[in-house]
Design a protein around this motif. Structure first.
Motif, PDB file in Angstrom:
ATOM      1  N   PRO A 135       0.817  -1.229   0.000  1.00  0.00           N
ATOM      2  CA  PRO A 135       0.000   0.000   0.000  1.00  0.00           C
ATOM      3  C   PRO A 135       0.841   1.265   0.000  1.00  0.00           C
ATOM      4  CG  PRO A 135       0.111  -0.899   2.203  1.00  0.00           C
ATOM      5  CD  PRO A 135       0.850  -1.872   1.319  1.00  0.00           C
ATOM      6  N   LEU A 136       1.779   1.335  -0.938  1.00  0.00           N
ATOM      7  CA  LEU A 136       2.677   2.477  -1.096  1.00  0.00           C
ATOM      8  C   LEU A 136       2.798   2.787  -2.583  1.00  0.00           C
ATOM      9  CD1 LEU A 136       5.578   1.272   1.252  1.00  0.00           C
ATOM     10  CD2 LEU A 136       3.829   2.967   1.828  1.00  0.00           C
ATOM     11  N   PRO A 137       3.114   4.034  -2.953  1.00  0.00           N
ATOM     12  CA  PRO A 137       3.316   4.337  -4.375  1.00  0.00           C
ATOM     13  C   PRO A 137       4.439   3.480  -4.961  1.00  0.00           C
ATOM     14  CG  PRO A 137       3.114   6.358  -3.096  1.00  0.00           C
ATOM     15  CD  PRO A 137       3.223   5.236  -2.103  1.00  0.00           C
ATOM     16  N   TRP A 138       4.241   3.050  -6.207  1.00  0.00           N
ATOM     17  CA  TRP A 138       5.233   2.215  -6.896  1.00  0.00           C
ATOM     18  C   TRP A 138       5.055   2.406  -8.397  1.00  0.00           C
ATOM     19  CZ3 TRP A 138       5.007  -1.438 -10.671  1.00  0.00           C
ATOM     20  CH2 TRP A 138       6.162  -2.197 -10.881  1.00  0.00           C
ATOM     21  N   PRO A 139       6.148   2.417  -9.188  1.00  0.00           N
ATOM     22  CA  PRO A 139       7.547   2.451  -8.777  1.00  0.00           C
ATOM     23  C   PRO A 139       8.007   3.891  -8.597  1.00  0.00           C
ATOM     24  CG  PRO A 139       7.421   2.275 -11.149  1.00  0.00           C
ATOM     25  CD  PRO A 139       6.001   2.327 -10.642  1.00  0.00           C
ATOM     26  N   ASP A 140       9.337   4.076  -8.465  1.00  0.00           N
ATOM     27  CA  ASP A 140       9.854   5.444  -8.365  1.00  0.00           C
ATOM     28  C   ASP A 140       9.798   6.119  -9.747  1.00  0.00           C
ATOM     29  OD1 ASP A 140      12.290   4.855  -9.907  1.00  0.00           O
ATOM     30  OD2 ASP A 140      13.004   3.838  -8.111  1.00  0.00           O
ATOM     31  N   ARG A 141      10.003   7.428  -9.754  1.00  0.00           N
ATOM     32  CA  ARG A 141       9.826   8.205 -10.978  1.00  0.00           C
ATOM     33  C   ARG A 141      10.780   7.768 -12.079  1.00  0.00           C
ATOM     34  NH1 ARG A 141      11.730  12.984 -13.265  1.00  0.00           N
ATOM     35  NH2 ARG A 141      10.152  14.185 -14.418  1.00  0.00           N
ATOM     36  N   ARG A 142      12.051   7.504 -11.727  1.00  0.00           N
ATOM     37  CA  ARG A 142      13.034   7.107 -12.743  1.00  0.00           C
ATOM     38  C   ARG A 142      12.628   5.805 -13.410  1.00  0.00           C
ATOM     39  NH1 ARG A 142      17.173   3.697 -13.336  1.00  0.00           N
ATOM     40  NH2 ARG A 142      16.865   2.840 -11.252  1.00  0.00           N
ATOM     41  N   THR A 143      12.228   4.829 -12.609  1.00  0.00           N
ATOM     42  CA  THR A 143      11.818   3.532 -13.153  1.00  0.00           C
ATOM     43  C   THR A 143      10.582   3.686 -14.023  1.00  0.00           C
ATOM     44  OG1 THR A 143      12.715   2.408 -11.214  1.00  0.00           O
ATOM     45  CG2 THR A 143      11.134   1.182 -12.561  1.00  0.00           C
ATOM     46  N   ARG A 144       9.651   4.509 -13.557  1.00  0.00           N
ATOM     47  CA  ARG A 144       8.405   4.692 -14.303  1.00  0.00           C
ATOM     48  C   ARG A 144       8.664   5.315 -15.672  1.00  0.00           C
ATOM     49  NH1 ARG A 144       5.954   6.753 -10.510  1.00  0.00           N
ATOM     50  NH2 ARG A 144       6.053   8.982 -10.969  1.00  0.00           N
ATOM     51  N   LEU A 145       9.519   6.327 -15.723  1.00  0.00           N
ATOM     52  CA  LEU A 145       9.810   6.982 -16.994  1.00  0.00           C
ATOM     53  C   LEU A 145      10.524   6.030 -17.951  1.00  0.00           C
ATOM     54  CD1 LEU A 145      10.916  10.528 -15.764  1.00  0.00           C
ATOM     55  CD2 LEU A 145       8.770   9.904 -16.898  1.00  0.00           C
ATOM     56  N   GLY A 146      11.494   5.288 -17.444  1.00  0.00           N
ATOM     57  CA  GLY A 146      12.219   4.340 -18.294  1.00  0.00           C
ATOM     58  C   GLY A 146      11.317   3.251 -18.828  1.00  0.00           C
ATOM     59  N   ALA A 147      10.443   2.737 -17.962  1.00  0.00           N
ATOM     60  CA  ALA A 147       9.550   1.658 -18.371  1.00  0.00           C
ATOM     61  C   ALA A 147       8.529   2.124 -19.389  1.00  0.00           C
ATOM     62  CB  ALA A 147       8.848   1.084 -17.147  1.00  0.00           C
TER      63      ALA A 147
END
Length: 302
Positions: A135-147
């Motif tokens: 129950p936490l935000p996922w993933p971090d911003r860097r991972t999200r942008l790359g994915a």
């Protein structure tokens, strides 16, 4: 002979159910009267398997639905983790399954497993979470942008074609590249410590992965915690939360948060070197705990 064929990791046959909620691709391996439902995370679909041996050894049948956007399940089936949990419950009814011994959430499949346990306590007896998003935000911003670049629906086939070629023709390079974002340890050390059998199983698995439209959907849905805390506190059944502190993909803080929020949870700390806890040296011990968990009498919680 390919790694996949040598290790029996060819694609498993799947079926499709047309439900009120929409189309759901699934695989049902019948072994015994007890059934376990498994929700895999990113890049996996019903035709693939990971760590299911522990349930087969316990004599359980295994039902694996492809989550929305993966395999032949369209993104329109289930607008949320809770929506797809309802679709999975309907799939159980469609297949004549009236009791689920455990619902299992792996990585990004964790929120769907939690939702199914919360919303369908009359059906689900237990909850098992493995390296699961909590129950936490996922993933971090860097991972999200790359994915979003590598695994977007219009690019993921190219990305995975390159990965599949790499694990076939340069397996060491491929393993280092793929494990780099799954471990907090030096990736060369992690690869060097892999047993040959596990190394080949990983290569076989990576050679079959695809993202479809599912991973970008996951990123959008799981970027905010949403109602996942509310779902978790409603779980009345016993839960096992299994994770390692060396996981770079889903940090251990997710496991701690899940164990804190779920009313009847036991946290098991894996000693695995990466997100892939099934390849840790202590997995046989964890498997024994899972077997004991499944063998416990009917839940007394409600």
């Amino acid at each position: 002979m390919s790694n996949a064929r040598r290790h029996g990791l060819d694609e498993h046959p799947t079926e499709v159910a047309e439900l009120t909620a929409g189309r759901v691709e699934y695989r049902l391996d019948r072994r015994g009267p007890a059934t376990v439902v498994v929700f895999y995370g990113g890049h996996l679909r019903a035709g693939l398997s990971l760590g299911e041996e522990v349930f087969a050894e316990a004599g359980c049948s295994v039902l694996v639905p492809s989550r929305p956007g993966y395999g032949r399940t369209p993104v329109s089936t289930g607008a949320s983790a809770g929506g797809f949990a309802d679709a999975a419950a309907a799939l159980c009814a469609h297949l004549g399954i009236t009791e689920v011994a455990a619902v299992v959430g792996v990585s990004g499949g964790g929120p769907t497993a939690v939702a199914m346990a919360a919303r369908h306590s009359e059906l689900v007896q237990r909850l098992i979470l493995q390296s699961a998003v909590g129950p936490l935000p996922w993933p971090d911003r860097r991972t999200r942008l790359g994915a979003r670049i590598a695994f977007a629906p219009h690019t993921e086939h190219v990305s995975w074609a390159l990965v599949h070629s790499l694990v076939r023709y340069a397996p060491d390079v491929g393993l280092r590249m793929l494990l780099r974002d799954l471990t907090l340890l030096p990736v060369r050390d992690v690869v060097a410590c892999l047993r040959q059998e596990d190394r080949e199983r990983l290569l076989a698995l990576f050679s079959r992965m695809r993202s479809g439209r599912g991973f970008t959907r996951d990123l959008k849905e799981l970027a905010a915690a949403g109602d996942s805390v509310g779902q978790a506190v409603r779980v009345s059944r016993p839960a096992l939360v299994i994770a390692t502190r060396q996981d770079a993909a889903v940090r251990f803080v997710h496991a701690r948060a899940l164990a804190a929020v779920l009313p009847h949870a036991e946290l098991i700390e894996s000693r695995a070197d990466s997100h892939l806890i099934w390849f840790g040296r202590d997995w046989p011990l964890i498997s024994e705990r899972i077997h004991a968990f499944l063998a416990e009498g009917p839940s007394r919680t409600s």
